[in-house]
Design a protein around this motif. Structure first.
Motif, PDB file in Angstrom:
ATOM      1  N   ALA A 108       0.863  -1.226   0.050  1.00 39.97           N
ATOM      2  CA  ALA A 108       0.034   0.074  -0.082  1.00 39.97           C
ATOM      3  C   ALA A 108       0.743   1.149   0.041  1.00 39.97           C
ATOM      4  O   ALA A 108       0.465   2.385  -0.561  1.00 39.97           O
ATOM      5  CB  ALA A 108      -0.977   0.073   1.225  1.00 39.97           C
ATOM      6  N   TYR A 109       1.916   1.001   0.546  1.00 39.61           N
ATOM      7  CA  TYR A 109       3.025   2.451   0.615  1.00 39.61           C
ATOM      8  C   TYR A 109       3.707   2.639  -0.709  1.00 39.61           C
ATOM      9  O   TYR A 109       4.416   3.318  -1.147  1.00 39.61           O
ATOM     10  CB  TYR A 109       4.218   2.210   1.637  1.00 39.61           C
ATOM     11  N   TRP A 110       4.050   1.423  -1.797  1.00 42.79           N
ATOM     12  CA  TRP A 110       4.612   1.420  -2.792  1.00 42.79           C
ATOM     13  C   TRP A 110       3.781   1.972  -3.960  1.00 42.79           C
ATOM     14  O   TRP A 110       2.477   1.900  -4.043  1.00 42.79           O
ATOM     15  CB  TRP A 110       5.038   0.083  -3.072  1.00 42.79           C
ATOM     16  N   ILE A 111       4.529   2.448  -5.085  1.00 47.23           N
ATOM     17  CA  ILE A 111       3.749   2.739  -6.304  1.00 47.23           C
ATOM     18  C   ILE A 111       3.502   1.337  -6.988  1.00 47.23           C
ATOM     19  O   ILE A 111       4.168   0.487  -6.815  1.00 47.23           O
ATOM     20  CB  ILE A 111       4.776   3.449  -7.205  1.00 47.23           C
ATOM     21  N   ALA A 173      16.764 -13.116  19.165  1.00 47.21           N
ATOM     22  CA  ALA A 173      17.534 -12.021  18.588  1.00 47.21           C
ATOM     23  C   ALA A 173      18.387 -12.932  17.523  1.00 47.21           C
ATOM     24  O   ALA A 173      19.005 -13.979  17.867  1.00 47.21           O
ATOM     25  CB  ALA A 173      18.448 -11.483  19.601  1.00 47.21           C
ATOM     26  N   GLY A 174      18.498 -12.406  16.199  1.00 49.46           N
ATOM     27  CA  GLY A 174      19.071 -12.947  15.334  1.00 49.46           C
ATOM     28  C   GLY A 174      18.285 -13.871  14.188  1.00 49.46           C
ATOM     29  O   GLY A 174      18.714 -14.235  13.024  1.00 49.46           O
ATOM     30  N   GLY A 175      17.174 -14.107  14.849  1.00 51.13           N
ATOM     31  CA  GLY A 175      15.973 -14.833  13.771  1.00 51.13           C
ATOM     32  C   GLY A 175      15.618 -13.613  12.865  1.00 51.13           C
ATOM     33  O   GLY A 175      15.369 -12.552  13.289  1.00 51.13           O
ATOM     34  N   CYS A 176      14.606 -14.188  11.879  1.00 56.60           N
ATOM     35  CA  CYS A 176      14.180 -13.304  10.988  1.00 56.60           C
ATOM     36  C   CYS A 176      12.749 -13.929  10.462  1.00 56.60           C
ATOM     37  O   CYS A 176      12.600 -15.208  10.358  1.00 56.60           O
ATOM     38  CB  CYS A 176      14.980 -12.743   9.958  1.00 56.60           C
ATOM     39  N   THR A 177      12.257 -13.095   9.731  1.00 57.00           N
ATOM     40  CA  THR A 177      10.916 -13.728   8.710  1.00 57.00           C
ATOM     41  C   THR A 177      10.930 -12.902   7.511  1.00 57.00           C
ATOM     42  O   THR A 177      11.690 -11.829   7.297  1.00 57.00           O
ATOM     43  CB  THR A 177       9.634 -13.162   9.493  1.00 57.00           C
ATOM     44  N   PHE A 178      10.445 -13.549   6.566  1.00 55.09           N
ATOM     45  CA  PHE A 178      10.390 -12.977   5.110  1.00 55.09           C
ATOM     46  C   PHE A 178       9.001 -12.934   4.584  1.00 55.09           C
ATOM     47  O   PHE A 178       8.400 -13.730   4.719  1.00 55.09           O
ATOM     48  CB  PHE A 178      11.245 -13.771   4.262  1.00 55.09           C
ATOM     49  N   HIS A 179       8.310 -11.709   4.121  1.00 54.42           N
ATOM     50  CA  HIS A 179       7.114 -11.792   3.622  1.00 54.42           C
ATOM     51  C   HIS A 179       7.067 -10.842   2.571  1.00 54.42           C
ATOM     52  O   HIS A 179       8.032  -9.919   2.268  1.00 54.42           O
ATOM     53  CB  HIS A 179       6.237 -11.379   4.760  1.00 54.42           C
ATOM     54  N   ASP A 180       6.193 -10.980   1.472  1.00 60.11           N
ATOM     55  CA  ASP A 180       6.000 -10.173   0.537  1.00 60.11           C
ATOM     56  C   ASP A 180       5.189  -8.843   0.866  1.00 60.11           C
ATOM     57  O   ASP A 180       4.523  -8.955   1.721  1.00 60.11           O
ATOM     58  CB  ASP A 180       5.371 -10.920  -0.869  1.00 60.11           C
ATOM     59  N   GLY A 181       5.087  -8.018  -0.229  1.00 57.10           N
ATOM     60  CA  GLY A 181       4.379  -6.994  -0.221  1.00 57.10           C
ATOM     61  C   GLY A 181       2.797  -6.901  -0.044  1.00 57.10           C
ATOM     62  O   GLY A 181       2.401  -5.907   0.545  1.00 57.10           O
ATOM     63  N   PHE A 182       2.266  -8.174  -0.177  1.00 53.88           N
ATOM     64  CA  PHE A 182       0.747  -8.252  -0.200  1.00 53.88           C
ATOM     65  C   PHE A 182       0.135  -8.916   1.221  1.00 53.88           C
ATOM     66  O   PHE A 182      -0.919  -8.974   1.537  1.00 53.88           O
ATOM     67  CB  PHE A 182       0.210  -8.844  -1.288  1.00 53.88           C
ATOM     68  N   THR A 183       1.311  -9.435   1.936  1.00 57.39           N
ATOM     69  CA  THR A 183       0.928 -10.018   3.236  1.00 57.39           C
ATOM     70  C   THR A 183       0.393  -9.128   4.361  1.00 57.39           C
ATOM     71  O   THR A 183       1.379  -8.258   4.725  1.00 57.39           O
ATOM     72  CB  THR A 183       2.307 -10.996   3.744  1.00 57.39           C
ATOM     73  N   GLY A 216      10.720   9.063  -8.651  1.00 59.54           N
ATOM     74  CA  GLY A 216      11.019  10.000  -7.367  1.00 59.54           C
ATOM     75  C   GLY A 216      10.847   9.398  -6.098  1.00 59.54           C
ATOM     76  O   GLY A 216      10.686  10.014  -4.905  1.00 59.54           O
ATOM     77  N   ILE A 217      10.863   7.909  -6.224  1.00 59.14           N
ATOM     78  CA  ILE A 217      10.604   7.170  -4.997  1.00 59.14           C
ATOM     79  C   ILE A 217      11.829   6.645  -4.460  1.00 59.14           C
ATOM     80  O   ILE A 217      12.339   5.662  -4.863  1.00 59.14           O
ATOM     81  CB  ILE A 217       9.636   6.046  -5.170  1.00 59.14           C
ATOM     82  N   ASP A 218      12.322   7.196  -3.214  1.00 62.02           N
ATOM     83  CA  ASP A 218      13.650   6.510  -2.631  1.00 62.02           C
ATOM     84  C   ASP A 218      13.297   6.227  -1.123  1.00 62.02           C
ATOM     85  O   ASP A 218      14.216   5.956  -0.466  1.00 62.02           O
ATOM     86  CB  ASP A 218      14.663   7.710  -2.753  1.00 62.02           C
TER      87      ASP A 218
END
Length: 230
Positions: A108-111, A173-183, A216-218
């Motif tokens: 929702a934040y992205w073009i 600490a040190g663990g992570c998750t990965f998710h896409d932009g629609f999740t 112009g999106i940085d």
């Protein structure tokens, strides 16, 4: 996707030093820093959910961490070898602030982009659990974007969500998750006496990063809805 250990605790400790320096340096981070919890009661108000965009542009030693290399390697395995780092950010929940990050989709934040491949790596720099604001996800299929609005004045975007299938993902600490932009994802407020520090790395194809920059999106500008409801 959840990884119990992306980096060792020794590496976590090294990144925490740089992270805390950025949290405490309001002068250098001005313009890239905001409170996802919304506008406070004044300039001396406690930041409830500190967000610092593009922190490695202020502190280059951050991107020299093995975190960036390992997360990129995983992102390329998922999405292809043309994937690069688009932007990074810090999100910290201060002690006893009890302010949730509302349900939302990052897209929702992205073009709108023709190649929608993207993945966000959310890395815990503290042990995270329900009481200090670990991540919750709802299994999502497809590329539909819900209608989003600001949750509070100046705060994070929010959408309505059926939370009956929401999954809580505690991490060490040190663990992570990965998710896409629609999740769809969310986290509760921090009701503990400690910080809840997270580093987020966002990856997408190099061609789409170039398209963003051309438009112009940085990822340093105003927080707003850029990708409308399908």
């Amino acid at each position: 996707i959840k990884l119990d250990c992306l980096i060792s605790f020794h590496e976590v400790e090294k990144v925490r030093v740089l992270y805390d320096q950025l949290l405490n340096d309001k002068k250098s981070t001005a313009g890239l820093r905001s409170d996802l919890g919304g506008e406070g009661a004044g300039k001396n108000a406690v930041e409830k959910i500190t967000q610092i965009m593009r922190p490695s542009t202020i502190q280059p030693k951050l991107s020299e961490s093995i975190i960036y290399k390992l997360a990129l390697a995983h992102a390329r395995k998922m999405l292809g070898n043309d994937v690069e780092l688009d932007f990074d950010m810090l999100i910290n929940k201060a002690p006893y602030t009890n302010t949730p990050t509302p349900w939302h989709q990052d897209a929702a934040y992205w073009i709108t982009m023709p190649d929608k491949r993207a993945v966000s790596c959310w890395i815990a720099l503290d042990d995270v659990h329900e009481d200090n604001g670990c991540m919750w996800f709802i299994p999502t299929e497809g590329e539909a974007i819900k209608a989003h609005t600001p949750y509070s004045k100046g705060g994070a975007l929010h959408c309505e969500a059926d939370t009956s299938k929401a999954n809580c993902i505690p991490l060490q600490a040190g663990g992570c998750t990965f998710h896409d932009g629609f999740t769809l994802h969310f986290s509760k407020g921090n009701i503990t006496s400690s910080q809840r520090r997270a580093l987020i790395l966002n990856f997408r194809p190099k061609g789409m990063i170039e398209l963003e920059r051309k438009n112009g999106i940085d990822h340093t500008g105003k927080r707003e809805v850029r990708n409308k409801e399908d």
